[in-house]
Design a protein around this motif. Structure first.
Motif, mmCIF file in Angstrom:
data_model
loop_
_atom_site.group_PDB
_atom_site.id
_atom_site.type_symbol
_atom_site.label_atom_id
_atom_site.label_comp_id
_atom_site.label_asym_id
_atom_site.label_seq_id
_atom_site.Cartn_x
_atom_site.Cartn_y
_atom_site.Cartn_z
ATOM 1 N N HIS A 101 0.846 -1.198 0.000
ATOM 2 C CA HIS A 101 0.000 0.000 0.000
ATOM 3 C C HIS A 101 0.883 1.251 0.000
ATOM 4 N N ALA A 102 1.891 1.262 0.861
ATOM 5 C CA ALA A 102 2.795 2.420 0.931
ATOM 6 C C ALA A 102 3.519 2.613 -0.397
ATOM 7 N N GLU A 103 3.931 1.526 -1.033
ATOM 8 C CA GLU A 103 4.613 1.618 -2.325
ATOM 9 C C GLU A 103 3.655 2.075 -3.423
ATOM 10 N N ALA A 104 2.384 1.678 -3.337
ATOM 11 C CA ALA A 104 1.396 2.078 -4.338
ATOM 12 C C ALA A 104 1.177 3.589 -4.326
ATOM 13 N N LYS A 105 1.358 4.218 -3.149
ATOM 14 C CA LYS A 105 1.196 5.680 -3.050
ATOM 15 C C LYS A 105 2.215 6.412 -3.923
ATOM 16 N N GLN A 106 3.301 5.737 -4.294
ATOM 17 C CA GLN A 106 4.352 6.352 -5.106
ATOM 18 C C GLN A 106 4.115 6.155 -6.606
ATOM 19 N N LYS A 107 3.110 5.379 -6.967
ATOM 20 C CA LYS A 107 2.827 5.065 -8.372
ATOM 21 C C LYS A 107 2.069 6.211 -9.030
ATOM 22 N N PRO A 108 2.170 6.320 -10.359
ATOM 23 C CA PRO A 108 1.396 7.342 -11.072
ATOM 24 C C PRO A 108 -0.077 6.929 -11.178
ATOM 25 N N GLN A 109 -0.928 7.902 -11.467
ATOM 26 C CA GLN A 109 -2.339 7.624 -11.684
ATOM 27 C C GLN A 109 -2.506 7.025 -13.075
ATOM 28 N N PRO A 110 -3.445 6.207 -13.363
ATOM 29 C CA PRO A 110 -4.499 5.646 -12.511
ATOM 30 C C PRO A 110 -4.039 4.410 -11.746
ATOM 31 N N GLU A 111 -2.789 3.982 -11.997
ATOM 32 C CA GLU A 111 -2.272 2.777 -11.337
ATOM 33 C C GLU A 111 -2.396 2.876 -9.824
ATOM 34 N N GLN A 112 -2.089 4.051 -9.268
ATOM 35 C CA GLN A 112 -2.157 4.248 -7.817
ATOM 36 C C GLN A 112 -3.552 3.949 -7.277
ATOM 37 N N ASP A 113 -4.564 4.527 -7.881
ATOM 38 C CA ASP A 113 -5.939 4.327 -7.396
ATOM 39 C C ASP A 113 -6.374 2.868 -7.509
ATOM 40 N N ILE A 114 -6.018 2.225 -8.607
ATOM 41 C CA ILE A 114 -6.390 0.823 -8.812
ATOM 42 C C ILE A 114 -5.739 -0.063 -7.761
ATOM 43 N N LEU A 115 -4.426 0.120 -7.558
ATOM 44 C CA LEU A 115 -3.702 -0.703 -6.575
ATOM 45 C C LEU A 115 -4.199 -0.462 -5.163
ATOM 46 N N ILE A 116 -4.361 0.795 -4.791
ATOM 47 C CA ILE A 116 -4.773 1.117 -3.422
ATOM 48 C C ILE A 116 -6.162 0.553 -3.129
ATOM 49 N N LYS A 117 -7.065 0.675 -4.075
ATOM 50 C CA LYS A 117 -8.409 0.113 -3.878
ATOM 51 C C LYS A 117 -8.327 -1.393 -3.655
ATOM 52 N N GLN A 118 -7.499 -2.071 -4.440
ATOM 53 C CA GLN A 118 -7.343 -3.527 -4.299
ATOM 54 C C GLN A 118 -6.692 -3.887 -2.961
ATOM 55 N N TYR A 119 -5.643 -3.158 -2.575
ATOM 56 C CA TYR A 119 -4.982 -3.445 -1.294
ATOM 57 C C TYR A 119 -5.904 -3.183 -0.118
ATOM 58 N N GLN A 120 -6.713 -2.149 -0.190
ATOM 59 C CA GLN A 120 -7.657 -1.880 0.895
ATOM 60 C C GLN A 120 -8.659 -3.019 1.040
ATOM 61 N N LEU A 121 -9.135 -3.534 -0.076
ATOM 62 C CA LEU A 121 -10.070 -4.663 -0.031
ATOM 63 C C LEU A 121 -9.390 -5.904 0.548
ATOM 64 N N MET A 122 -8.171 -6.189 0.107
ATOM 65 C CA MET A 122 -7.432 -7.352 0.610
ATOM 66 C C MET A 122 -7.155 -7.209 2.110
ATOM 67 N N GLN A 123 -6.762 -6.008 2.527
ATOM 68 C CA GLN A 123 -6.494 -5.763 3.939
ATOM 69 C C GLN A 123 -7.765 -5.966 4.764
ATOM 70 N N TYR A 124 -8.865 -5.427 4.280
ATOM 71 C CA TYR A 124 -10.133 -5.532 5.008
ATOM 72 C C TYR A 124 -10.524 -6.990 5.207
ATOM 73 N N ARG A 125 -10.484 -7.765 4.135
ATOM 74 C CA ARG A 125 -10.872 -9.172 4.222
ATOM 75 C C ARG A 125 -9.930 -9.956 5.126
#
Length: 184
Positions: free
Chosen positions: A32-56
Motif C-alpha cells: 500500500h505504501a509503495e502504491a502511493k508512489q505510483k502514477p495515476q491511474p495505477e495508484q488508485d487501482i492498486l490502493i483500492k485492491q490493497y484496501q479490499l485485501m487488507q479488510y478481508r
C-alpha cells in the motif's frame, strides 16, 4: 486429557492463522505504501485492491484467529489441571508477557489498518518491513519458551532472531544501493 489435547490443537491452529494474518497484513501495508508512489491511474487501482485485501484479511482471518486463539488459551490455562500447573512456572510468566506484547502489536496493526483504509499513509514501506519483524521476534520468543520451558534460554533465540533481522536489513539496504546504482 483427551479434551485438553483438542483444546491445545485448536489453540495452536488459531495461533498459526493469527500469525499468518499478522505477517501478511504488514506485507499488504508495504504494498500500500509503495502504491502511493505510483502514477495515476495505477495508484488508485492498486490502493483500492490493497484496501479490499487488507479488510478481508483483517476481519475474516486475523481478528477471528486472535480471539479464538485467546479463548482456547484461557480455557487451557484456567480450566485444566495442566494449565493450573503451568501458571505457576516462571517460563509461562515470560511467555504471557510476550503474548501481551503480541496483543499490543496487533492493536497497533489495527490502528495502521484503519489509517490505510482511509488512505492515510503515515509510514514508509521500509518502516513496514522493519515493523514486520516485531511479530517474528515475538513468535520466536514464544516458541522457544513453550518448547524449552525455560525462562532464560529464550533469550538466545530472541538474540538470534534480532541478529538475523539486522543481517536481513543490512542486506536489504545493500540491495537498494546496488539497485539504485544500476538504475542510474
Amino acid at each position: 486429557m483427551e479434551l485438553y489435547n483438542y483444546i491445545k490443537s485448536l489453540h495452536l491452529i488459531f495461533v498459526v492463522t493469527w500469525f499468518a494474518g499478522l505477517f501478511y497484513i504488514v506485507r499488504l501495508f508495504v504494498y500500500h505504501a509503495e502504491a502511493k508512489q505510483k502514477p495515476q491511474p495505477e495508484q488508485d487501482i492498486l490502493i483500492k485492491q490493497y484496501q479490499l485485501m487488507q479488510y478481508r484479511l483483517w476481519y475474516i482471518i486475523s481478528w477471528p484467529s486472535a480471539v479464538l486463539a485467546s479463548l482456547f488459551a484461557f480455557w487451557m490455562l484456567f480450566f485444566t489441571e495442566v494449565g493450573q500447573v503451568w501458571l505457576n512456572q516462571p517460563w509461562m510468566h515470560v511467555k504471557l508477557a510476550f503474548v501481551f506484547l503480541l496483543y499490543l502489536y496487533h492493536l497497533k496493526c489495527h490502528q495502521i489498518f484503519k489509517q490505510l483504509q482511509s488512505n492515510d499513509v503515515k509510514h514508509s514501506s521500509n518502516f513496514f518491513r522493519i515493523w514486520n519483524e516485531g511479530a517474528t521476534i515475538i513468535l520466536f520468543a514464544v516458541v522457544f519458551l513453550v518448547i524449552l520451558k525455560n525462562a532464560i534460554n529464550w533469550v538466545f533465540g530472541v538474540v538470534g532472531i534480532i541478529t538475523f533481522s539486522m543481517v536481513l536489513m543490512l542486506g536489504f539496504k545493500l540491495y537498494k544501493k546496488i539497485r539504485a546504482k544500476n538504475n542510474s
